[in-house]
Structure formats: structure tokens, C-alpha cells
Design a protein around this motif. Structure first.
Motif, short mmCIF file in Angstrom:
data_model
loop_
_atom_site.label_atom_id
_atom_site.label_comp_id
_atom_site.label_asym_id
_atom_site.label_seq_id
_atom_site.Cartn_x
_atom_site.Cartn_y
_atom_site.Cartn_z
N ARG A 1 28.69 36.63 48.66
CA ARG A 1 28.28 37.18 47.36
C ARG A 1 27.89 36.07 46.38
O ARG A 1 26.99 36.23 45.56
CB ARG A 1 29.38 38.06 46.78
CG ARG A 1 29.73 39.26 47.63
CD ARG A 1 30.65 40.21 46.91
NE ARG A 1 29.95 41.00 45.93
CZ ARG A 1 29.28 42.13 46.20
NH1 ARG A 1 29.23 42.58 47.44
NH2 ARG A 1 28.69 42.79 45.24
N ARG A 2 28.58 34.94 46.48
CA ARG A 2 28.28 33.83 45.56
C ARG A 2 26.86 33.31 45.74
O ARG A 2 26.25 32.81 44.78
CB ARG A 2 29.29 32.69 45.73
CG ARG A 2 30.61 32.93 45.02
CD ARG A 2 31.32 31.61 44.75
NE ARG A 2 31.53 30.82 45.97
CZ ARG A 2 32.57 30.97 46.79
NH1 ARG A 2 33.50 31.88 46.53
NH2 ARG A 2 32.68 30.23 47.86
N ILE A 3 26.35 33.37 46.96
CA ILE A 3 24.98 32.94 47.21
C ILE A 3 24.03 33.68 46.27
O ILE A 3 23.10 33.09 45.69
CB ILE A 3 24.60 33.18 48.68
CG1 ILE A 3 25.39 32.24 49.60
CG2 ILE A 3 23.09 33.02 48.90
CD1 ILE A 3 25.23 32.55 51.07
N PHE A 4 24.25 34.96 46.10
CA PHE A 4 23.38 35.80 45.29
C PHE A 4 23.74 35.72 43.81
O PHE A 4 22.86 35.74 42.94
CB PHE A 4 23.44 37.24 45.79
CG PHE A 4 22.97 37.36 47.21
CD1 PHE A 4 21.63 37.54 47.49
CD2 PHE A 4 23.86 37.24 48.27
CE1 PHE A 4 21.19 37.62 48.80
CE2 PHE A 4 23.43 37.32 49.58
CZ PHE A 4 22.09 37.51 49.85
N GLU A 5 25.03 35.62 43.52
CA GLU A 5 25.46 35.49 42.13
C GLU A 5 24.91 34.20 41.52
O GLU A 5 24.50 34.19 40.34
CB GLU A 5 26.98 35.52 42.05
CG GLU A 5 27.58 36.89 42.39
CD GLU A 5 29.08 36.85 42.56
OE1 GLU A 5 29.66 35.73 42.48
OE2 GLU A 5 29.69 37.90 42.78
N ASN A 6 24.88 33.12 42.29
CA ASN A 6 24.39 31.84 41.78
C ASN A 6 22.89 31.88 41.50
O ASN A 6 22.39 31.16 40.62
CB ASN A 6 24.68 30.72 42.77
CG ASN A 6 26.16 30.41 42.88
OD1 ASN A 6 26.94 30.77 42.00
ND2 ASN A 6 26.56 29.77 43.96
N ARG A 7 22.14 32.70 42.23
CA ARG A 7 20.69 32.76 42.06
C ARG A 7 20.25 33.85 41.09
O ARG A 7 19.22 33.70 40.43
CB ARG A 7 20.02 32.97 43.43
CG ARG A 7 20.02 31.72 44.29
CD ARG A 7 19.84 32.03 45.76
NE ARG A 7 19.78 30.81 46.55
CZ ARG A 7 20.85 30.07 46.84
NH1 ARG A 7 22.05 30.43 46.41
NH2 ARG A 7 20.71 28.96 47.56
N PHE A 8 21.00 34.95 41.05
CA PHE A 8 20.54 36.11 40.29
C PHE A 8 21.50 36.55 39.19
O PHE A 8 21.13 37.38 38.36
CB PHE A 8 20.32 37.29 41.25
CG PHE A 8 19.38 36.98 42.38
CD1 PHE A 8 18.01 37.00 42.18
CD2 PHE A 8 19.86 36.63 43.64
CE1 PHE A 8 17.13 36.70 43.22
CE2 PHE A 8 18.99 36.34 44.68
CZ PHE A 8 17.63 36.37 44.47
#
Length: 437
Positions: free
Chosen positions: A404-411
Motif C-alpha cells: 500500500r505504501r508504494i501507492f500512498e507515496n505516489r498518490f
């Protein structure tokens, strides 16, 4: 052509590496799911497994009986003398070397094994909804496990199509699994959005970037609405493999040595532990050749008790129990900073505390591959992360905090959505099938 009675049913068929599900859209335009009996009550999730066992008929002749789905798991767990549990067959579709396997002396092609599960799903769904099902919209990953070229991709699709044909389907259409998940999310919208879908299965992680909303549905979807796809042939099973390598294999002798001609060498060939890491490969170790290797290793090993435990895991085909323990650990680590791994089988009693940080260090390479696929999609589509309205994550591994952090960091956290993690693809496939009717 199908029968007249099934023409108004739109059927979405999500055949997954670990779980499968079926959804239909009927005459009243509602999406409904097939449900399957299990020990815990009705479930919409059908385990993608087969269980073979032998028995003797009244004349004393040996016969083979096969079960699929929840019934296969329950029968396997209740039986003292284990038969053969076959799992995660979808992961082998792109492999030209794995054409099938032998079960109780009979050779089964991969397509035939898969068709047994698909036929069980088709018959049960037909019975539940009172109509013969011969057509389906079928999900497929953006990239199949082990597919390195476009030829590999087409080969995997052709084998999947053949399996559906053997299961009694007269026509199947294919749609990308993340695109199907987008249909599920779109059904909740009253406005237009640019969305990124992340679909995390047992064997693949797939991503799609597309425009959705009521206006898109009204005017009709066009190729321009799909800005791009990307994917990698790894997901939940790869995370599981790391846990087994770090926690289980050492207890089964992966680091053990044996004396040979006054030299110390690894007690057991490394390829056996590599198969152990893929829990769906464990059944393939139940051969006379492997048994002989392990018996010889036990005699020479400096830690024979560990090799004895490995023999028990292979002989008793404990892949499912091992997988269940791994799943429980991942689930707990998704909720807490540390959890205890527990595996009590075959004379073993493993109880090991694992921190979330340690687990994330084990899956660092997989996380980087997922990040790379997301960034490649954005770059190839020419889309800046800031203009993506929502990110919809589905599938079991979408719960892993590091994912989830992969997406939280980008979006950003506010743009992340989820829901129906195990049925959203089937739901969207049914909507897609209805759209084409």
C-alpha cells in the motif's frame, strides 16, 4: 452457440491462482455471485485446488476419485492417509516444459486438470441459477507467471481457452483482470475519473490506467479510454516463498550438512527447497526419486532429525498446512508490527516471532519489481501521478502495508480505495459481459 435459456445471462469467470469466483448479471441487471458450500457455511470464494484419492470398489479394484474447491480442502484435511493435493495450476500456464503431472499412475495434462475445476464451477453455477452456462467473460492477467515474451502470453491464453473448452464452455472472451476490477469500481461512480487499478493475485500483480464513469458508459467505451497496462509475474506466492525460505526451510535442513568422503556438503540438494518455497510445487516432490534422495540424505546428515521432518512434510503433502500458517502470519503482520509464525505438523513445532520490518526486508526485491511496474505504466502512458483521481487496489496482497505504501507515496493516502478484494474481478467481468450482449 449456447442454449436459448442461457443467452440473457452475462457470466464473469475469475479463475485465480489461489481462489476463483463466478458472478452473473441476469435479466434484472443485478450482479449476483455463485456460492459454494463449505464447513464454515456458504462462500463466494472457490479454492483453486484439486484433491485426488484412491479407493477400492466392491470388486477390489482401485479407483481414483477427484474433488475440487472447498470440498477438496476439507476432505484432504479430514483424511488420515493423504491423497494428492494439486494447487496453483494457473501459475504453470505459460510453461512449455510443464505439460502435466502423474497422479496415481495416470498422466493428466495441465489443461485437463484445470478443466476439472472449471467444470465444477460451471455445473454448480448452472444449478444455482437454474440455467445452463456455456458462455463466459474470463479474466486473464496482464502478464502470466513465467511469461517472458508475447509468444509465452499467447501460449498461456491458448491453454486456458482449451481448459474452458474441455470444461464444457462453447465460447469464452477474455478481459484483463485489472480492467475488470475497474468495471466494479466504475459502478459506484456518478462522475468521470482517471483511475489506476492494482490487482494483486496469488501469482501476478497487474495494473491498468483508464478513464471510467457514467459518461464513458453512456457513449460506449473506446480503446482510447484504456491508457495502458503493466504487470509482473509475482505477488502473494512470492511473498510466501520468502517466508518459507527464512523460517521453514532451515528447520527442515536447508542449512544442514552431510559427511561425504571426509567432506562436509549440503545434506539435501537446493532444488528440493526451491520447490518447497512454492507450496503448489510440493506435490511434485512426492516421487520415488525424491524419496530416495531424502532417505540417503537422512543417513549421512549431521542433523538427521531435520531431514526426517522434511521427509514427513513431503510424504504427508503438507503444502496446504504450510501455506495456511504463512497466510496467518502475513495477515497478522498487516495489522501489527510483529507476529508469531506457528507451524505444528510432522513432528515440528515452530514458533518464531517476526517483525513487520524483517518481513519487508525479505520481500524487498518483489516490492521493487512492483514499484517498477507502476512507474513504467505511468511513464509509458505519459500520465503524472497528480492527475490520477483514484487508485483502486484489489486482491489479497493489497492488504500488505508495504504494498500500500508504494501507492500512498505516489498518490497520497486520500486517493487510495479498496473493497471486495476477492470478488471484484468476477463482478467486473460480469458487467463487462453484460455490456457486450
Amino acid at each position: 452457440m449456447g442454449t436459448a435459456e442461457d443467452r440473457h445471462l452475462a457470466v464473469g469467470f475469475d479463475f485465480g491462482t489461489t481462489n476463483s469466483s463466478v458472478a452473473i448479471v441476469d435479466g434484472d441487471a443485478r450482479v449476483r455471485f455463485a456460492s459454494f458450500p463449505s464447513a464454515g457455511g456458504e462462500t463466494q470464494s472457490f479454492r483453486s485446488v484439486l484433491y485426488f484419492e484412491q479407493y477400492r470398489n466392491r470388486e477390489g479394484a482401485k479407483r481414483t476419485h477427484a474433488l475440487a474447491g472447498p470440498a477438496a480442502i476439507e476432505h484432504y484435511l479430514q483424511t488420515d492417509e493423504k491423497g494428492r493435493l494439486v494447487q496453483s495450476l494457473k501459475s504453470h500456464l505459460s510453461s512449455r516444459t510443464l505439460t502435466g503431472t502423474e497422479v496415481f499412475g495416470r498422466r493428466y495434462k495441465l489443461e485437463e486438470l484445470i478443466s476439472r475445476m472449471l467444470n465444477e464451477l460451471r455445473k454448480h453455477t448452472s444449478l444455482q441459477f437454474g440455467q445452463s452456462i456455456r458462455h463466459a467473460m474470463v479474466g486473464r492477467p496482464v502478464r502470466f507467471v513465467g511469461a517472458d515474451t508475447e509468444d509465452d502470453q499467447e501460449f498461456a491464453v491458448s491453454r486456458l481457452r482449451a481448459a474452458f473448452s474441455l470444461a464444457g464452455f462453447e465460447r469464452v472472451d477474455f478481459e484483463m483482470e485489472p480492467v475488470a476490477a475497474a468495471y466494479t469500481y466504475e459502478a459506484t461512480l456518478d462522475h468521470e475519473e482517471l483511475i489506476l487499478i492494482g490487482d494483486f493475485g496469488g501469482g501476478t500483480s497487474d495494473f491498468s490506467l483508464l478513464r471510467v464513469g457514467p459518461e464513458v458508459r453512456r457513449r460506449g467505451r473506446t480503446p482510447a479510454d484504456l491508457l495502458g497496462n503493466s504487470g509482473v509475474g509475482l505477488a502473494g506466492d512470492s511473498f510466501d516463498a520468502r517466508i518459507i525460505r527464512k523460517l521453514v526451510s532451515p528447520a527442515l535442513g536447508s542449512d544442514s550438512e552431510a559427511r561425504s568422503l571426509n567432506k562436509l556438503l549440503p545434506a539435501v540438494p537446493a532444488w528440493i527447497y526451491a520447490n518447497l518455497e512454492r507450496w503448489h510445487y510440493l506435490s511434485f516432490l512426492r516421487t520415488n526419486n525424491v524419496r530416495e534422495i531424502l532417505r540417503s540424505a537422512r543417513i549421512r546428515a549431521l542433523e538427521p532429525e531435520k531431514i526426517e521432518a522434511l521427509i514427513a512434510v513431503v510424504d504427508e503433502d503438507l503444502g496446504y498446512q504450510l501455506h495456511r500458517s504463512v497466510q496467518e502470519l502475513k495477515f497478522e503482520l498487516s495489522r501489527a508490527q510483529e507476529a508469531e509464525f506457528r507451524f505444528r505438523e510432522a513432528g515440528m513445532d515452530l514458533r518464531i516471532t517476526v517483525t513487520r520490518a524483517k518481513f519487508e526486508s525479505w520481500i524487498k526485491e518483489e516490492l521493487e519489481a512492483i514499484e517498477g511496474a507502476v512507474d513504467t505504466l505511468l511513464q509509458s502512458s505519459g500520465v503524472d501521478p497528480h492527475v490520477v483521481d483514484r487508485v483502486f487496489l484489489t486482491g489479497g496482497s493489497s492488504f500488505v502495508p508495504a504494498v500500500r505504501r508504494i501507492f500512498e507515496n505516489r498518490f497520497g493516502v486520500a486517493r487510495i480505495r479498496g473493497g471486495n478484494e476477492f470478488t471484484s474481478v468476477a463482478h467486473g467481468l460480469a458487467l463487462r459481459a453484460a455490456e457486450l450482449k
